[in-house]
Design a protein around this motif. Structure first.
Motif, mmCIF file in Angstrom:
data_model
loop_
_atom_site.group_PDB
_atom_site.id
_atom_site.type_symbol
_atom_site.label_atom_id
_atom_site.label_comp_id
_atom_site.label_asym_id
_atom_site.label_seq_id
_atom_site.Cartn_x
_atom_site.Cartn_y
_atom_site.Cartn_z
ATOM 1 N N ILE A 67 0.856 -1.182 0.000
ATOM 2 C CA ILE A 67 0.000 0.000 0.000
ATOM 3 C C ILE A 67 0.897 1.238 0.000
ATOM 4 C CG2 ILE A 67 -1.864 1.234 1.199
ATOM 5 C CD1 ILE A 67 -2.411 -1.461 2.685
ATOM 6 N N TYR A 68 0.597 2.174 -0.882
ATOM 7 C CA TYR A 68 1.357 3.411 -0.994
ATOM 8 C C TYR A 68 0.406 4.591 -0.787
ATOM 9 C CZ TYR A 68 4.470 0.101 -3.332
ATOM 10 O OH TYR A 68 5.258 -0.986 -3.641
ATOM 11 N N PRO A 69 0.098 4.913 0.466
ATOM 12 C CA PRO A 69 -0.883 5.982 0.738
ATOM 13 C C PRO A 69 -0.496 7.337 0.173
ATOM 14 C CG PRO A 69 -0.451 4.672 2.714
ATOM 15 C CD PRO A 69 0.572 4.280 1.697
ATOM 16 N N LEU A 70 0.810 7.582 -0.009
ATOM 17 C CA LEU A 70 1.275 8.889 -0.474
ATOM 18 C C LEU A 70 1.642 8.889 -1.958
ATOM 19 C CD1 LEU A 70 3.688 9.865 2.465
ATOM 20 C CD2 LEU A 70 1.200 10.040 2.360
ATOM 21 N N ALA A 71 1.255 7.858 -2.683
ATOM 22 C CA ALA A 71 1.688 7.718 -4.075
ATOM 23 C C ALA A 71 1.423 8.972 -4.903
ATOM 24 C CB ALA A 71 1.001 6.511 -4.708
ATOM 25 N N GLU A 72 0.253 9.575 -4.728
ATOM 26 C CA GLU A 72 -0.127 10.744 -5.529
ATOM 27 C C GLU A 72 0.214 12.074 -4.841
ATOM 28 O OE1 GLU A 72 -1.363 10.389 -8.493
ATOM 29 O OE2 GLU A 72 -1.763 8.233 -8.501
ATOM 30 N N TRP A 73 0.893 12.011 -3.711
ATOM 31 C CA TRP A 73 1.232 13.210 -2.957
ATOM 32 C C TRP A 73 2.547 13.800 -3.469
ATOM 33 C CZ3 TRP A 73 -0.433 13.646 2.784
ATOM 34 C CH2 TRP A 73 -1.679 13.022 2.978
ATOM 35 N N ASN A 74 2.957 14.898 -2.848
ATOM 36 C CA ASN A 74 4.280 15.483 -3.063
ATOM 37 C C ASN A 74 4.759 16.029 -1.718
ATOM 38 O OD1 ASN A 74 3.299 18.241 -2.692
ATOM 39 N ND2 ASN A 74 2.431 18.072 -4.751
ATOM 40 N N PRO A 75 6.042 16.375 -1.588
ATOM 41 C CA PRO A 75 6.560 16.835 -0.295
ATOM 42 C C PRO A 75 5.787 18.005 0.304
ATOM 43 C CG PRO A 75 8.370 16.327 -1.754
ATOM 44 C CD PRO A 75 7.128 16.207 -2.577
ATOM 45 N N LYS A 76 5.314 18.921 -0.543
ATOM 46 C CA LYS A 76 4.563 20.068 -0.033
ATOM 47 C C LYS A 76 3.259 19.624 0.619
ATOM 48 C CE LYS A 76 2.684 24.564 -1.435
ATOM 49 N NZ LYS A 76 2.501 25.519 -2.572
ATOM 50 N N LYS A 77 2.581 18.649 0.017
ATOM 51 C CA LYS A 77 1.323 18.147 0.588
ATOM 52 C C LYS A 77 1.577 17.389 1.889
ATOM 53 C CE LYS A 77 -1.651 17.918 -3.482
ATOM 54 N NZ LYS A 77 -0.829 18.728 -4.380
ATOM 55 N N VAL A 78 2.694 16.653 1.934
ATOM 56 C CA VAL A 78 3.042 15.944 3.182
ATOM 57 C C VAL A 78 3.253 16.948 4.306
ATOM 58 C CG1 VAL A 78 4.783 14.521 4.329
ATOM 59 C CG2 VAL A 78 4.040 13.956 1.999
ATOM 60 N N LYS A 79 4.014 17.992 4.031
ATOM 61 C CA LYS A 79 4.284 19.027 5.037
ATOM 62 C C LYS A 79 2.984 19.679 5.498
ATOM 63 C CE LYS A 79 6.850 23.324 5.805
ATOM 64 N NZ LYS A 79 7.732 24.360 5.191
ATOM 65 N N SER A 80 2.116 20.010 4.559
ATOM 66 C CA SER A 80 0.833 20.649 4.900
ATOM 67 C C SER A 80 -0.030 19.720 5.744
ATOM 68 C CB SER A 80 0.089 21.056 3.628
ATOM 69 O OG SER A 80 0.819 22.020 2.903
ATOM 70 N N TYR A 81 -0.023 18.448 5.401
ATOM 71 C CA TYR A 81 -0.825 17.468 6.145
ATOM 72 C C TYR A 81 -0.347 17.376 7.599
ATOM 73 C CZ TYR A 81 -3.026 13.049 7.449
ATOM 74 O OH TYR A 81 -3.759 12.066 8.104
ATOM 75 N N LEU A 82 0.952 17.283 7.798
ATOM 76 C CA LEU A 82 1.497 17.181 9.153
ATOM 77 C C LEU A 82 1.190 18.440 9.960
ATOM 78 C CD1 LEU A 82 4.955 15.531 8.397
ATOM 79 C CD2 LEU A 82 2.876 14.412 9.205
ATOM 80 N N GLU A 83 1.304 19.602 9.321
ATOM 81 C CA GLU A 83 1.011 20.860 10.012
ATOM 82 C C GLU A 83 -0.476 20.961 10.354
ATOM 83 O OE1 GLU A 83 2.449 23.795 7.329
ATOM 84 O OE2 GLU A 83 4.552 23.612 7.972
ATOM 85 N N MET A 84 -1.326 20.566 9.422
ATOM 86 C CA MET A 84 -2.768 20.658 9.633
ATOM 87 C C MET A 84 -3.213 19.794 10.804
ATOM 88 S SD MET A 84 -5.861 19.951 6.911
ATOM 89 C CE MET A 84 -5.355 18.246 6.651
ATOM 90 N N HIS A 85 -2.587 18.635 10.951
ATOM 91 C CA HIS A 85 -2.963 17.714 12.029
ATOM 92 C C HIS A 85 -2.078 17.867 13.262
ATOM 93 C CE1 HIS A 85 -5.990 15.524 9.692
ATOM 94 N NE2 HIS A 85 -5.186 15.688 8.663
ATOM 95 N N LYS A 86 -1.253 18.905 13.254
ATOM 96 C CA LYS A 86 -0.412 19.243 14.411
ATOM 97 C C LYS A 86 0.435 18.045 14.867
ATOM 98 C CE LYS A 86 -3.368 22.973 16.189
ATOM 99 N NZ LYS A 86 -4.167 23.099 14.950
#
Length: 248
Positions: A147-166
């Motif tokens: 399973i590749y949950p981040l397959a369609e993501w990019n580093p910017k989206k990963v950073k935003s996701y982590l920040e959004m969920h604190k």
């Protein structure tokens, strides 16, 4: 495919998943998504030197946040590190150390957890090889049970996701742009400067890690000598030109 579709689809195929936790951003986002979408999540962390405080502090934070227990296992590359005498002497114990492959580790984890599915944080945008591996499977490889949950993501989206969920980052992110998971010189520099107790612990296992310090000293000395030599040549040239102009 929407950003969450891969993990949601995978959760209809299984409710149990193994997750590798490197303490890097991608693996933490993967862990968070899996904990929210699967009933049974089995995380593991590969260490190069066991029990480093800056890593354990963050692992405890993750365990408390997600109410999980992260299995600590030796990094599969340690077999080759010991056999090759990297930053340490070899002896009869290291010479008997088996060379472990990533597949050996995966087989061990599947057997230990009684789980066939594994989630990892690779993204299509990272490289041509990742693009070839992930494109067209929708983030779920049903044949290999990956399973590749981040397959369609990019580093910017990963950073935003982590920040959004604190979601906090591992302590070393205060000093570098990635997690520290190996003995590369730049990682050792961060450890020595900001986590001296952990650096001392690494040195107990790998006594010759300061070899890279001596290489840097030698390289700096060489550059200084070359610069001094170039200045001397320039001064000599200027003196000769001055003599010519004065008719000497």
């Amino acid at each position: 495919m929407a950003l969450m579709d891969a993990v949601r689809y995978a959760s209809t195929l299984t409710q149990s998943v193994i997750v590798g936790v490197s303490l890097g951003k991608d693996s933490i986002a993967t862990l968070d998504l899996c904990c929210k979408n699967f009933r049974h999540v089995y995380p593991y962390f590969m260490y190069v030197v066991k029990g480093l405080n800056f890593q354990e502090t963050y692992i405890h934070y993750l365990e408390k946040r997600y109410n999980i227990e992260i299995l600590r296992v030796p990094h599969f590359m340690l077999g080759l590190v010991y056999l090759g005498g990297m930053f340490r002497d070899t002896n009869r114990f290291t010479n008997d150390c088996p060379a472990i492959t990533p597949k050996d580790l995966v087989d061990y984890l599947k057997l230990t957890f009684g789980c066939e599915w594994i989630a990892t944080g690779e993204m299509i945008c990272e490289s041509i090889s990742r693009n070839a591996m992930l494109k067209g499977i929708g983030g779920v490889d049903t044949i290999r049970k990956k399973i590749y949950p981040l397959a369609e993501w990019n580093p910017k989206k990963v950073k935003s996701y982590l920040e959004m969920h604190k979601i906090q980052l591992s302590p070393e992110y205060r000093y570098c742009k990635r997690s520290i998971g190996d003995l590369r010189p730049e990682n050792l520099d961060v450890l020595k400067a900001h986590f001296p107790e952990d650096y001392a612990r690494v040195k107990e296992v790998f006594p010759y890690i300061e070899a890279h310090e001596h290489r840097k000293m030698f390289e700096n000395a060489r550059k200084m000598a070359e610069a001094e030599y170039e200045r001397e040549l320039e001064d000599e040239y200027n003196n000769q030109q001055g003599g010519i102009e004065n008719g000497e």
